[in-house]
Design a protein around this motif. Structure first.
Motif, PDB file in Angstrom:
ATOM      1  N   TRP A  27      14.905  -2.842   8.255  1.00  0.00           N
ATOM      2  CA  TRP A  27      16.051  -1.975   8.030  1.00  0.00           C
ATOM      3  C   TRP A  27      16.097  -1.604   6.549  1.00  0.00           C
ATOM      4  CZ3 TRP A  27      21.301  -3.750   6.325  1.00  0.00           C
ATOM      5  CH2 TRP A  27      22.228  -2.696   6.338  1.00  0.00           C
ATOM      6  N   VAL A  28      16.357  -0.337   6.277  1.00  0.00           N
ATOM      7  CA  VAL A  28      16.368   0.157   4.903  1.00  0.00           C
ATOM      8  C   VAL A  28      17.353  -0.630   4.045  1.00  0.00           C
ATOM      9  CG1 VAL A  28      17.023   2.105   3.453  1.00  0.00           C
ATOM     10  CG2 VAL A  28      15.551   2.485   5.410  1.00  0.00           C
ATOM     11  N   GLY A  29      18.509  -0.962   4.623  1.00  0.00           N
ATOM     12  CA  GLY A  29      19.521  -1.686   3.875  1.00  0.00           C
ATOM     13  C   GLY A  29      19.055  -3.055   3.421  1.00  0.00           C
ATOM     14  N   GLY A  70      15.573  -1.447  -2.855  1.00  0.00           N
ATOM     15  CA  GLY A  70      14.585  -0.887  -3.766  1.00  0.00           C
ATOM     16  C   GLY A  70      13.287  -1.660  -3.835  1.00  0.00           C
ATOM     17  N   ILE A  71      13.201  -2.781  -3.137  1.00  0.00           N
ATOM     18  CA  ILE A  71      12.000  -3.615  -3.234  1.00  0.00           C
ATOM     19  C   ILE A  71      11.061  -3.371  -2.070  1.00  0.00           C
ATOM     20  CG2 ILE A  71      12.962  -5.402  -4.711  1.00  0.00           C
ATOM     21  CD1 ILE A  71      13.472  -7.063  -2.168  1.00  0.00           C
ATOM     22  N   TYR A  72      10.777  -2.102  -1.792  1.00  0.00           N
ATOM     23  CA  TYR A  72       9.903  -1.719  -0.687  1.00  0.00           C
ATOM     24  C   TYR A  72       8.484  -2.238  -0.892  1.00  0.00           C
ATOM     25  CZ  TYR A  72       8.772   1.706  -4.241  1.00  0.00           C
ATOM     26  OH  TYR A  72       8.421   2.293  -5.424  1.00  0.00           O
ATOM     27  N   TYR A  73       8.150  -2.636  -2.123  1.00  0.00           N
ATOM     28  CA  TYR A  73       6.809  -3.082  -2.470  1.00  0.00           C
ATOM     29  C   TYR A  73       6.616  -4.587  -2.223  1.00  0.00           C
ATOM     30  CZ  TYR A  73       9.753  -4.127  -6.431  1.00  0.00           C
ATOM     31  OH  TYR A  73      10.777  -4.558  -7.207  1.00  0.00           O
ATOM     32  N   SER A  74       7.677  -5.279  -1.835  1.00  0.00           N
ATOM     33  CA  SER A  74       7.616  -6.721  -1.635  1.00  0.00           C
ATOM     34  C   SER A  74       7.493  -7.066  -0.160  1.00  0.00           C
ATOM     35  CB  SER A  74       8.867  -7.388  -2.200  1.00  0.00           C
ATOM     36  OG  SER A  74       8.889  -8.760  -1.848  1.00  0.00           O
ATOM     37  N   ASP A  75       6.504  -7.881   0.194  1.00  0.00           N
ATOM     38  CA  ASP A  75       6.341  -8.233   1.598  1.00  0.00           C
ATOM     39  C   ASP A  75       7.495  -9.104   2.094  1.00  0.00           C
ATOM     40  OD1 ASP A  75       3.745 -10.833   1.240  1.00  0.00           O
ATOM     41  OD2 ASP A  75       5.674 -10.518   0.227  1.00  0.00           O
ATOM     42  N   ARG A  76       8.211  -9.748   1.204  1.00  0.00           N
ATOM     43  CA  ARG A  76       9.343 -10.584   1.629  1.00  0.00           C
ATOM     44  C   ARG A  76      10.529  -9.762   2.103  1.00  0.00           C
ATOM     45  NH1 ARG A  76       9.813 -14.350  -3.567  1.00  0.00           N
ATOM     46  NH2 ARG A  76       9.178 -12.393  -4.513  1.00  0.00           N
ATOM     47  N   ALA A  77      10.503  -8.457   1.852  1.00  0.00           N
ATOM     48  CA  ALA A  77      11.620  -7.608   2.252  1.00  0.00           C
ATOM     49  C   ALA A  77      11.513  -7.142   3.697  1.00  0.00           C
ATOM     50  CB  ALA A  77      11.701  -6.397   1.332  1.00  0.00           C
ATOM     51  N   TYR A  78      10.388  -7.395   4.337  1.00  0.00           N
ATOM     52  CA  TYR A  78      10.146  -6.848   5.670  1.00  0.00           C
ATOM     53  C   TYR A  78      10.261  -7.931   6.741  1.00  0.00           C
ATOM     54  CZ  TYR A  78       8.548  -2.670   3.276  1.00  0.00           C
ATOM     55  OH  TYR A  78       8.485  -1.536   2.495  1.00  0.00           O
ATOM     56  N   ASP A  79      10.858  -7.537   7.867  1.00  0.00           N
ATOM     57  CA  ASP A  79      11.108  -8.485   8.950  1.00  0.00           C
ATOM     58  C   ASP A  79      10.026  -8.499  10.031  1.00  0.00           C
ATOM     59  OD1 ASP A  79      14.597  -7.651   8.754  1.00  0.00           O
ATOM     60  OD2 ASP A  79      13.587  -9.455   8.017  1.00  0.00           O
ATOM     61  N   TYR A  80       9.416  -7.373  10.275  1.00  0.00           N
ATOM     62  CA  TYR A  80       8.505  -7.261  11.411  1.00  0.00           C
ATOM     63  C   TYR A  80       7.101  -6.892  10.929  1.00  0.00           C
ATOM     64  CZ  TYR A  80      13.008  -6.955  13.721  1.00  0.00           C
ATOM     65  OH  TYR A  80      14.286  -7.207  14.145  1.00  0.00           O
ATOM     66  N   TRP A  81       6.107  -7.523  11.559  1.00  0.00           N
ATOM     67  CA  TRP A  81       4.719  -7.329  11.148  1.00  0.00           C
ATOM     68  C   TRP A  81       3.821  -7.166  12.368  1.00  0.00           C
ATOM     69  CZ3 TRP A  81       3.136  -7.148   6.026  1.00  0.00           C
ATOM     70  CH2 TRP A  81       4.106  -7.472   5.080  1.00  0.00           C
ATOM     71  N   GLY A  82       2.821  -6.312  12.214  1.00  0.00           N
ATOM     72  CA  GLY A  82       1.795  -6.214  13.235  1.00  0.00           C
ATOM     73  C   GLY A  82       0.733  -7.280  13.016  1.00  0.00           C
ATOM     74  N   GLN A  83      -0.282  -7.246  13.877  1.00  0.00           N
ATOM     75  CA  GLN A  83      -1.320  -8.276  13.824  1.00  0.00           C
ATOM     76  C   GLN A  83      -2.426  -7.940  12.828  1.00  0.00           C
ATOM     77  OE1 GLN A  83      -1.264  -5.850  15.978  1.00  0.00           O
ATOM     78  NE2 GLN A  83      -3.376  -5.112  16.085  1.00  0.00           N
ATOM     79  N   VAL A  96       0.831  -1.198   0.000  1.00  0.00           N
ATOM     80  CA  VAL A  96       0.000   0.000   0.000  1.00  0.00           C
ATOM     81  C   VAL A  96       0.873   1.259   0.000  1.00  0.00           C
ATOM     82  CG1 VAL A  96      -1.740   1.334   1.243  1.00  0.00           C
ATOM     83  CG2 VAL A  96      -1.874  -1.168   1.203  1.00  0.00           C
ATOM     84  N   ALA A  97       1.736   1.361   0.993  1.00  0.00           N
ATOM     85  CA  ALA A  97       2.565   2.556   1.124  1.00  0.00           C
ATOM     86  C   ALA A  97       3.736   2.263   2.050  1.00  0.00           C
ATOM     87  CB  ALA A  97       1.753   3.731   1.672  1.00  0.00           C
ATOM     88  N   ALA A  98       4.778   3.082   1.946  1.00  0.00           N
ATOM     89  CA  ALA A  98       5.933   2.945   2.825  1.00  0.00           C
ATOM     90  C   ALA A  98       6.571   4.307   3.035  1.00  0.00           C
ATOM     91  CB  ALA A  98       6.948   1.964   2.240  1.00  0.00           C
ATOM     92  N   ILE A  99       7.297   4.419   4.146  1.00  0.00           N
ATOM     93  CA  ILE A  99       7.983   5.661   4.471  1.00  0.00           C
ATOM     94  C   ILE A  99       9.288   5.342   5.180  1.00  0.00           C
ATOM     95  CG2 ILE A  99       6.742   5.882   6.686  1.00  0.00           C
ATOM     96  CD1 ILE A  99       6.769   8.946   6.198  1.00  0.00           C
ATOM     97  N   THR A 100      10.346   6.043   4.815  1.00  0.00           N
ATOM     98  CA  THR A 100      11.608   5.868   5.529  1.00  0.00           C
ATOM     99  C   THR A 100      11.568   6.710   6.794  1.00  0.00           C
ATOM    100  OG1 THR A 100      12.660   7.650   4.245  1.00  0.00           O
ATOM    101  CG2 THR A 100      12.909   5.405   3.423  1.00  0.00           C
ATOM    102  N   TRP A 101      11.993   6.086   7.874  1.00  0.00           N
ATOM    103  CA  TRP A 101      11.818   6.740   9.169  1.00  0.00           C
ATOM    104  C   TRP A 101      12.614   8.029   9.279  1.00  0.00           C
ATOM    105  CZ3 TRP A 101       8.327   5.146  12.716  1.00  0.00           C
ATOM    106  CH2 TRP A 101       8.335   5.817  13.925  1.00  0.00           C
TER     107      TRP A 101
END
Length: 127
Positions: free
Chosen positions: A100-102, A106-119, A48-53
């Motif tokens: 982590w951004v690193g 560039g694959i901010y749109y892929s759920d496999r790139a993210y480590d932590y998830w809410g419920q 949906v969307a992403a933002i760098t902290w």
């Protein structure tokens, strides 16, 4: 331990607005990218969307561009998703995510790139 807790979901009429919140805890999030994904019944989870902290750079799916706005409040360690002009197809469970951004690169749109998830928090759009 990183924790992400979403809130703000609910029932809204088509054309209405909702603001989702994601309270983040467990570490300092500078250098992280925070995202929102959603999943409707029978469908794959989608970006949906992403933002760098740190810099506040934002990214949006084409389907929500111009209607949704992602933002963060560094002092409150909270990420928001303001959703306007809601459509039936926006109905889904919305998940907050972080990594982590690193790692994401560039694959901010892929759920496999993210480590932590809410419920997740449910958004229902009615006529």
């Amino acid at each position: 331990q990183v924790q992400l807790v979403e809130s703000g979901g609910g029932l809204v009429q088509a054309g209405g607005s909702l603001r989702l919140s994601c309270a983040a805890s467990g570490r300092t999030f500078s250098g992280y990218i925070m995202g929102w994904f959603r999943q409707a019944p029978g469908k794959d989870r989608e970006f949906v969307a992403a933002i760098t902290w740190s810099a506040g750079n934002t990214y949006y799916a084409n389907s929500v561009k111009g209607r949704f706005t992602i933002s963060r409040d560094n002092a409150k360690n909270t990420v928001y998703l303001q959703m306007n002009s809601l459509k039936f197809e926006d109905a889904a469970v919305y998940y907050c995510t972080a990594s982590w951004v690193g790692r994401v690169g560039g694959i901010y749109y892929s759920d496999r790139a993210y480590d932590y998830w809410g419920q997740g928090t449910q958004v229902t759009v009615s006529s």
